[in-house]
Scaffold this active site. Structure first.
Site, PDB file in Angstrom:
ATOM      1  N   LEU D 227     -22.289 -16.044  -5.773  1.00 54.15           N
ATOM      2  CA  LEU D 227     -21.793 -15.143  -4.732  1.00 54.15           C
ATOM      3  C   LEU D 227     -20.335 -15.444  -4.364  1.00 54.15           C
ATOM      4  O   LEU D 227     -20.020 -16.556  -3.943  1.00 54.15           O
ATOM      5  CB  LEU D 227     -22.679 -15.270  -3.482  1.00 54.15           C
ATOM      6  CG  LEU D 227     -22.263 -14.393  -2.290  1.00 54.15           C
ATOM      7  CD1 LEU D 227     -22.451 -12.924  -2.598  1.00 54.15           C
ATOM      8  CD2 LEU D 227     -23.035 -14.795  -1.044  1.00 54.15           C
ATOM      9  N   ASP D 228     -19.474 -14.468  -4.525  1.00 55.47           N
ATOM     10  CA  ASP D 228     -18.051 -14.585  -4.176  1.00 55.47           C
ATOM     11  C   ASP D 228     -17.356 -15.723  -4.927  1.00 55.47           C
ATOM     12  O   ASP D 228     -16.388 -16.308  -4.438  1.00 55.47           O
ATOM     13  CB  ASP D 228     -17.883 -14.769  -2.658  1.00 55.47           C
ATOM     14  CG  ASP D 228     -18.438 -13.577  -1.885  1.00 55.47           C
ATOM     15  OD1 ASP D 228     -18.341 -12.456  -2.388  1.00 55.47           O
ATOM     16  OD2 ASP D 228     -18.972 -13.783  -0.783  1.00 55.47           O
ATOM     17  N   GLU D 229     -17.855 -16.020  -6.114  1.00 49.58           N
ATOM     18  CA  GLU D 229     -17.283 -17.129  -6.877  1.00 49.58           C
ATOM     19  C   GLU D 229     -16.617 -16.684  -8.172  1.00 49.58           C
ATOM     20  O   GLU D 229     -16.174 -17.510  -8.967  1.00 49.58           O
ATOM     21  CB  GLU D 229     -18.381 -18.154  -7.192  1.00 49.58           C
ATOM     22  CG  GLU D 229     -18.838 -18.896  -5.958  1.00 49.58           C
ATOM     23  CD  GLU D 229     -19.954 -19.882  -6.258  1.00 49.58           C
ATOM     24  OE1 GLU D 229     -20.397 -19.974  -7.416  1.00 49.58           O
ATOM     25  OE2 GLU D 229     -20.374 -20.571  -5.302  1.00 49.58           O
TER      26      GLU D 229
END
Lengths: 284, 284, 284, 284
Positions: D227-229
């Site tokens: 996530l969001d990486e």
């Protein structure tokens, strides 16, 4: 809860803030925002207040009368009071460029702007389809040097008919007549596609490219009779390099124009700007 | 002309501004700057005023006493009053990095900072020559986990001897003891070389490089016991791209560190910061 | 490992890149950086390469001769080759303002600049103490309209004596003579305290304040005979508002001047700038 | 004139640039843009070229075959070649927020984007009217944890039917399934409303407000399973102060989200991004 915004300016004197805040306290108002500024060179005092009133017997006319008698008269203030529930009516003037128009109408439709757009006026038919897409009345008003007075009259009739409070020139490519400027003094916002006072007038991106600047800009300002010389509301910039062509300047510039104009519209609609001596005080 | 700065915070209540400005008017003071802020979540009111007094019989002690009796007590205010002629005394803590040190001493020598630097403390001898170049007393105070208490005692003795008002960690690479933090609460400024809360702790440029960010930053904050978790005073950023190495990040970052720390020092020295609930109110 | 930097410009033609990179490959060089630019309007090609050579029998003179014969002659190139181990010699010209001087000398002392500063020349004695603090020879060379030629001669003698490669005007307040400009063509860097082409000439902060701009700037450029009209190397800006006085503009501007001049010095010293048609190509 | 864009990456080796530029020269191509990058840590070489061909007998299939045989095979390159006349097809995924949607469709309608938008997919019906306003097919595809596989299948069917090249999540509030991520590897662009890696996950403006940051940001990145990486394409920031509420953060943030997402879309559509090791190379 009623919320009001008060704008004041007058010669700087002792005890102005105390007097105004005392008055607000006396009518059970609660100050939720206060900002003031003293122009030391001109010795002028500016203040913007937001207050809220819970009283049911709150009455705008009484407040205005009291304010005039007890504050404005003794301090010789120029002042304005607005209720926050009223949304000012904004007319959009456009020509053929559509990027600012799309941006403003997108924001308007998304509910970001505390204003109403009752009409769009254009000296070309090109953008009628955009207006229709957003269901805003579109009025074609031809304009050129030759039919200046006729154009102005039609513009004024429309502005009156739609009870327009202020005007935004979203890349409108014709001059605004002195008559219209004086009718909407400090109420016509233009976007100029340069970092004023650099590159006033026509084709600023071309001039910027030729000069080899490393930063381009855009400027929103109130319209005065001097071309691109009115009070500046907002400016912003974007970095460029030798690798950017004039076309790149124009593309990057469109984003600046959109942002800088949108910010100016928001500031004006929320009563955050005051004009004095061809400069703005922006309480943001 | 005497100029004073007043900082106030208290629970938000009606008529605070009116009461304070009335008081200033009553003692013939002229408000030349007023800024206020209400933290709506916490219901806390903050105000910063600058006033000037022409009266020859102006007396700070009387003002302080009156202020306490007539304003601070009834409104349960926390407050501070400073004369602008007093320059606060700032201790610099450094280790081996010299870029912030050079920048601060350059600004200090150029007369840009309204403060005095009575001494520099370092856990290394490396930067003694820089201190000497600018004729600032340099004190070597060894520090490590093992000699923490001895280090703290020596630091405290020096700070007391030189009557230090606040401390700046100009890339000082050791921890500050809880004892010193509580002695100088909200008076120790650190510069961290990342955009907090991203990349706290050691080697933030390496972490930023690894993550592939497009913007790096620096953060100045007051020191609290939690590492890099204190109230943020100022932040700034710089664009980076794939073409920049870690070394480039460090070089660009040095400019950020210099600027962000210099601004925080200026804000603190000019009494423009207030701390509440681990956040700052910065009246700039 | 020997590292060299090659700068090339010539009329745009097919196969330039292939020819140059073939040549580098033929002498066992490894290209570690290549950037090129085509000015489409002027049909001019620019390239900057960094290469490294591991060969022990690497010889600069042979490379230069080969390069001239096999590449520069057939393509009619203007070209320069530098070894990265040579640090260019920079003369600082100053008058009375010390903020840029402190900043440059701080960076120099901290080892950030790949250059040498053999001397400082000033038309005033004021900053001698700063130069001495950093142990840089300081030469007082009076200059005014009346003694222009004598001033120029003394400047030229010093520049020759110290084998100066380029000159930086760190807020030097006198004109540079046409003779010196032509001797150091595109090798004299000035910092102007406005966002050029806005506000050229004297007192730009005052003019910016009067115009009510919302952003101020600084510009570093190569000196040409036209005042503030030379090729722009770097620009940067800072936001201002109605609340900032002229004095605030000047304080904020000092930070811009420092940063923008420091970046220009770095770009020039690292051979990252090329000039053509009064504009710069900056390979950064 | 045919224009093509070539993207290459492979292990860094000698003579890559020479070989590629020789090849382009051999088929009468003219290089109008070349940018390269070496990731020194990973020893990987990246290059982006734009070439134009005037030959009438220009043939893409032959070029691709030759390129594979003479360059890609010996250098073990990963490579892609695109003609600039083909406009990639972009699917928009939205939920209820409309600001990014309006911005993208406004830009699209104004002709700013070199791409086609064949459809909009949403897990809510709310924005159907916006899609209709711009005459883009709108498909309601319900999605939740419970019906994940069914949702994914419907999404995939639509993407296949409309021959979608890449996907943009314009504030789409559901997870993307691993299946879809692997089908569109490095071809799904998300906008996250914080300065990553600060404040990943839900409610970043609330977290930023609580932490008291002085700058907020937005980040566009390719979607990966973390996530969001994913690899960051573009970031930008906006200054905030104590005077801004969470609501102000959200309003300011909307402008950041719009700008940062629009830039990422443009970079991707113009083939200016390459992904390696969870980072992007952006040749802009």
């Amino acid at each position: 809860m009623q919320k009001i915004t008060i704008l004041i300016h007058c010669q700087d004197q002792k005890a102005i803030i105390a007097s105004v805040t005392n008055y607000i306290a006396s009518i059970e108002g609660n100050i939720i925002y206060l900002d003031q500024h003293v122009d030391a060179d001109e010795n002028v005092f500016f203040m913007r207040l937001e207050c809220e009133f819970s009283a049911q017997n709150w009455d705008m006319d009484t407040i205005k009368k009291d304010f005039q008698t007890h504050l404005a008269a003794p301090f010789k203030m120029s002042w304005e009071i607005y209720t926050q529930e009223y949304k000012p009516k904004m007319a959009l003037f456009v020509s053929k460029y559509d990027h600012c128009l799309y941006d403003i109408l997108g924001r308007y439709s998304a509910g970001e702007l505390q204003l109403e757009i009752p009409l769009i006026i254009s000296n070309h038919e090109d953008l009628r389809a955009v207006a229709e897409r957003f269901s805003i009345p579109f009025h074609y008003v031809p304009f050129s040097k030759e039919i200046k007075m006729e154009g102005e009259r039609k513009q004024m009739d429309l502005l009156k008919e739609y009870k327009v409070d202020f005007i935004v020139l979203a890349r409108y490519m014709q001059i605004i007549t002195p008559g219209l400027i004086s009718l909407y003094k400090n109420k016509i916002i233009n976007i100029h596609h340069s970092f004023l006072p650099a590159f006033p007038g026509a084709k600023p991106y071309h001039s910027a490219f030729k000069r080899g600047v490393k930063i381009i800009g855009a400027t929103s300002h109130y319209v005065t009779e001097g071309l691109d010389e009115g009070p500046i509301i907002e400016q912003d910039i974007s970095r460029v390099s030798h690798s950017h062509s004039i076309e790149d300047f124009i593309i990057k510039g469109r984003d600046l124009e959109r942002m800088v104009l949108a910010r100016a519209i928001k500031l004006h609609a929320e009563r955050k700007t005051m004009v004095y001596n061809n400069k703005t005080v922006v309480f943001s």
